[in-house]
Scaffold this active site. Structure first.
Site, short mmCIF file in Angstrom:
data_model
loop_
_atom_site.label_atom_id
_atom_site.label_comp_id
_atom_site.label_asym_id
_atom_site.label_seq_id
_atom_site.Cartn_x
_atom_site.Cartn_y
_atom_site.Cartn_z
CB ILE A 121 -0.96 -0.04 1.21
CG1 ILE A 121 -1.99 -1.16 1.02
CG2 ILE A 121 -1.65 1.31 1.40
CD1 ILE A 121 -2.86 -1.45 2.24
CG ASP A 162 13.66 -2.99 13.03
OD1 ASP A 162 12.72 -2.56 13.74
OD2 ASP A 162 13.91 -4.20 12.90
CB VAL A 163 9.55 1.34 13.13
CG1 VAL A 163 9.46 1.96 11.74
CG2 VAL A 163 8.71 0.07 13.25
CE1 TYR A 176 -5.33 -6.97 10.89
CE2 TYR A 176 -6.31 -5.50 12.52
CZ TYR A 176 -5.42 -5.72 11.48
OH TYR A 176 -4.63 -4.69 11.03
CE LYS A 207 -3.03 -1.76 11.26
NZ LYS A 207 -1.90 -0.99 10.69
CG LEU A 217 5.03 -9.74 1.96
CD1 LEU A 217 5.23 -10.94 1.05
CD2 LEU A 217 6.34 -8.95 2.09
P1 NAD Z 1 3.24 -4.86 3.27
O1 NAD Z 1 3.74 -6.16 3.78
O2 NAD Z 1 3.54 -4.51 1.87
O3 NAD Z 1 3.71 -3.68 4.21
C1 NAD Z 1 3.99 -3.85 5.59
C2 NAD Z 1 5.31 -3.15 5.84
O4 NAD Z 1 5.64 -3.15 7.23
C3 NAD Z 1 6.48 -3.84 5.10
O5 NAD Z 1 7.09 -2.91 4.24
C4 NAD Z 1 7.41 -4.22 6.23
O6 NAD Z 1 8.78 -4.12 5.87
C5 NAD Z 1 7.05 -3.18 7.27
N1 NAD Z 1 7.52 -3.54 8.62
C6 NAD Z 1 7.17 -4.58 9.40
N2 NAD Z 1 7.90 -4.58 10.53
C7 NAD Z 1 8.73 -3.51 10.47
C8 NAD Z 1 9.74 -2.97 11.32
N3 NAD Z 1 10.07 -3.55 12.48
N4 NAD Z 1 10.39 -1.85 10.91
C9 NAD Z 1 10.10 -1.26 9.74
N5 NAD Z 1 9.16 -1.71 8.89
C10 NAD Z 1 8.48 -2.83 9.25
O7 NAD Z 1 1.66 -4.91 3.51
P2 NAD Z 1 0.52 -3.76 3.40
O8 NAD Z 1 -0.74 -4.51 3.32
O9 NAD Z 1 0.88 -2.80 2.35
O10 NAD Z 1 0.58 -3.09 4.84
C11 NAD Z 1 0.83 -1.72 5.02
C12 NAD Z 1 -0.09 -1.13 6.09
O11 NAD Z 1 -1.42 -1.18 5.64
C13 NAD Z 1 -0.04 -1.85 7.43
O12 NAD Z 1 -0.12 -0.90 8.48
C14 NAD Z 1 -1.30 -2.68 7.39
O13 NAD Z 1 -1.78 -2.96 8.69
C15 NAD Z 1 -2.21 -1.71 6.67
N6 NAD Z 1 -3.43 -2.27 6.10
C16 NAD Z 1 -3.36 -3.33 5.23
C17 NAD Z 1 -4.54 -3.86 4.69
C18 NAD Z 1 -4.51 -5.04 3.76
O14 NAD Z 1 -5.55 -5.69 3.61
N7 NAD Z 1 -3.40 -5.34 3.11
C19 NAD Z 1 -5.78 -3.28 5.03
C20 NAD Z 1 -5.79 -2.19 5.89
C21 NAD Z 1 -4.63 -1.69 6.42
O1 0WE Z 2 -2.92 -5.23 9.02
C1 0WE Z 2 -3.05 -6.22 8.33
C2 0WE Z 2 -2.03 -7.34 8.39
C3 0WE Z 2 -0.79 -6.98 9.17
C4 0WE Z 2 0.09 -8.15 9.51
C5 0WE Z 2 0.29 -9.25 8.67
C6 0WE Z 2 1.13 -10.27 9.06
C7 0WE Z 2 1.34 -11.50 8.24
C8 0WE Z 2 2.67 -12.15 8.51
C9 0WE Z 2 0.75 -8.10 10.71
N1 0WE Z 2 1.59 -9.09 11.11
C10 0WE Z 2 1.80 -10.15 10.31
N2 0WE Z 2 2.64 -11.12 10.74
C11 0WE Z 2 3.08 -12.13 9.96
O2 0WE Z 2 3.83 -13.00 10.41
N3 0WE Z 2 -4.15 -6.34 7.52
C12 0WE Z 2 -5.19 -5.33 7.63
C13 0WE Z 2 -4.39 -7.45 6.59
C14 0WE Z 2 -5.17 -8.49 7.32
O3 0WE Z 2 -4.57 -9.35 8.16
C15 0WE Z 2 -5.55 -10.15 8.73
C16 0WE Z 2 -6.79 -9.76 8.24
C17 0WE Z 2 -6.56 -8.69 7.34
C18 0WE Z 2 -7.57 -7.92 6.57
C19 0WE Z 2 -5.43 -11.17 9.66
C20 0WE Z 2 -6.58 -11.84 10.07
C21 0WE Z 2 -7.81 -11.46 9.61
C22 0WE Z 2 -7.93 -10.42 8.68
#
Ligand code: NAD
Ligand code: 0WE
Length: 266
Positions: A30, A75-76, A166, A173, A205
């Site tokens: 994203i 790394d945050v 979740y 969150k 991912l």
């Molecule tokens: P993504 O895996 O592409 O992005 C997650 C990012 O978090 C990665 O770039 C990873 O390197 C970074 N990250 C994890 N641990 C870290 C650390 N210790 N230090 C620095 N960076 C770290 O997946 P995404 O779906 O693009 O997720 C981005 C954001 O969007 C997240 O906050 C996720 O919760 C949120 N989100 C995702 C969805 C979905 O369905 N994919 C929906 C709503 C919100």
């Molecule tokens: O915020 C997220 C996912 C964030 C996430 C994903 C992973 C996968 C790999 C955080 N930690 C990890 N740890 C790992 O080891 N989303 C909004 C996507 C998501 O994740 C879900 C969802 C949705 C939507 C997990 C369960 C149910 C729904």
């Protein structure tokens, strides 16, 4: 100077703005969709990546914005890494206008079992990476946001309602969204706005490998008012809006970009 020729001038909503983006892992992230949209609107970008593992992948993507695009490890969970990011951004840009927080993590087991079984360690990790990091990044960015600024963080509906599995991420969150409100209050006098985009599910991912994720996409398609899932480009456009002067009076908010799913009661 082609930008002086009105025939070539494309006014961007974010012309002259500088931005730092946290959370690109690959082209499906994203963060990448929002970064591209910020770039297309005229912003100058810096990127961070989580660790050596991601350096080459993110480096290849970021090169499309030009060889000299700042790319900084972060790394945050590391205060030292965070300090280094803002030091380098300050040196390169002088001032900062925009920050994207698109980072989340909880240990895999905690998203598979029951919430009641969440360990102290998993709870702490999820909150450190997914919520506290916004506070630390906002504190680092604020001194560089001398003309005001816009901070955008990614959230999900699991903050507000129970989404099975979740689990601790939903609690983290909720902390992220509450932090957004308190940061908005603290930073308002510096004209720094802080908002969340609560996105509907997107196949990234972080979503892949979540059991039942494709069923969740189908569920949204069936039940969201717009009868479809949100597209990454649409999250990008919302990111541009929140970064732009069109959102100058919007702070502390959670904006749902989920095809309307959140309004449904049944
Ligand atoms: P993504 O895996 O592409 O992005 C997650 C990012 O978090 C990665 O770039 C990873 O390197 C970074 N990250 C994890 N641990 C870290 C650390 N210790 N230090 C620095 N960076 C770290 O997946 P995404 O779906 O693009 O997720 C981005 C954001 O969007 C997240 O906050 C996720 O919760 C949120 N989100 C995702 C969805 C979905 O369905 N994919 C929906 C709503 C919100
Ligand atoms: O915020 C997220 C996912 C964030 C996430 C994903 C992973 C996968 C790999 C955080 N930690 C990890 N740890 C790992 O080891 N989303 C909004 C996507 C998501 O994740 C879900 C969802 C949705 C939507 C997990 C369960 C149910 C729904």
């Amino acid at each position: 100077m082609e930008e002086l020729n009105p025939a070539n001038a494309v006014m961007g909503l974010l012309d002259g703005k500088t931005a730092v983006v946290f959370g690109v892992a690959n082209k499906r992230s994203i963060a990448w969709a929002i970064a591209k949209a910020w770039h297309d609107a005229g912003a100058k970008l810096a990127f961070t990546y989580q660790g050596e593992r991601l350096k080459d992948k993110v480096g290849d993507l970021v090169q499309t914005f030009g060889e000299d695009t700042l790319l900084i490890p972060c790394d945050v969970t590391s205060d030292e890494d965070i300090d280094n990011v803002f030091k380098q951004v300050g040196e390169k840009f002088g001032k900062l206008d925009l920050l994207l927080h698109s980072v989340a993590f909880a240990p895999k087991e905690s998203l598979e079992g029951e919430f009641v079984d969440t360990t102290r360690e998993a709870f702490a990790t999820a909150h450190d990476i997914s919520a506290y990091s916004l506070v630390a990044l906002a504190r680092g960015a604020a001194p560089l946001m001398t003309d005001g600024g816009s901070i955008v963080a990614m959230s999900y509906y699991g903050a507000a309602k129970v989404i099975p599995h979740y689990n601790v991420m939903g609690v983290a969150k909720a902390a992220l969204e509450a932090s957004t409100r308190y940061l908005a209050y603290n930073l308002g006098e510096k004209k720094i706005r802080v908002n969340c985009i609560s996105a509907g599910p997107v196949n990234t991912l972080a979503a892949r490998g979540i059991a039942g994720f494709s069923d969740m996409l189908k569920h949204y398609e069936a039940h969201a008012p717009l009868k479809r899932n949100v597209l990454p480009d649409e999250l990008g456009q919302t990111g541009v809006f929140l970064a732009s002067d069109g959102a100058a009076a919007i702070t502390g908010q959670v904006m749902y970009v989920d095809c309307g799913y959140e309004v449904m009661g049944m």
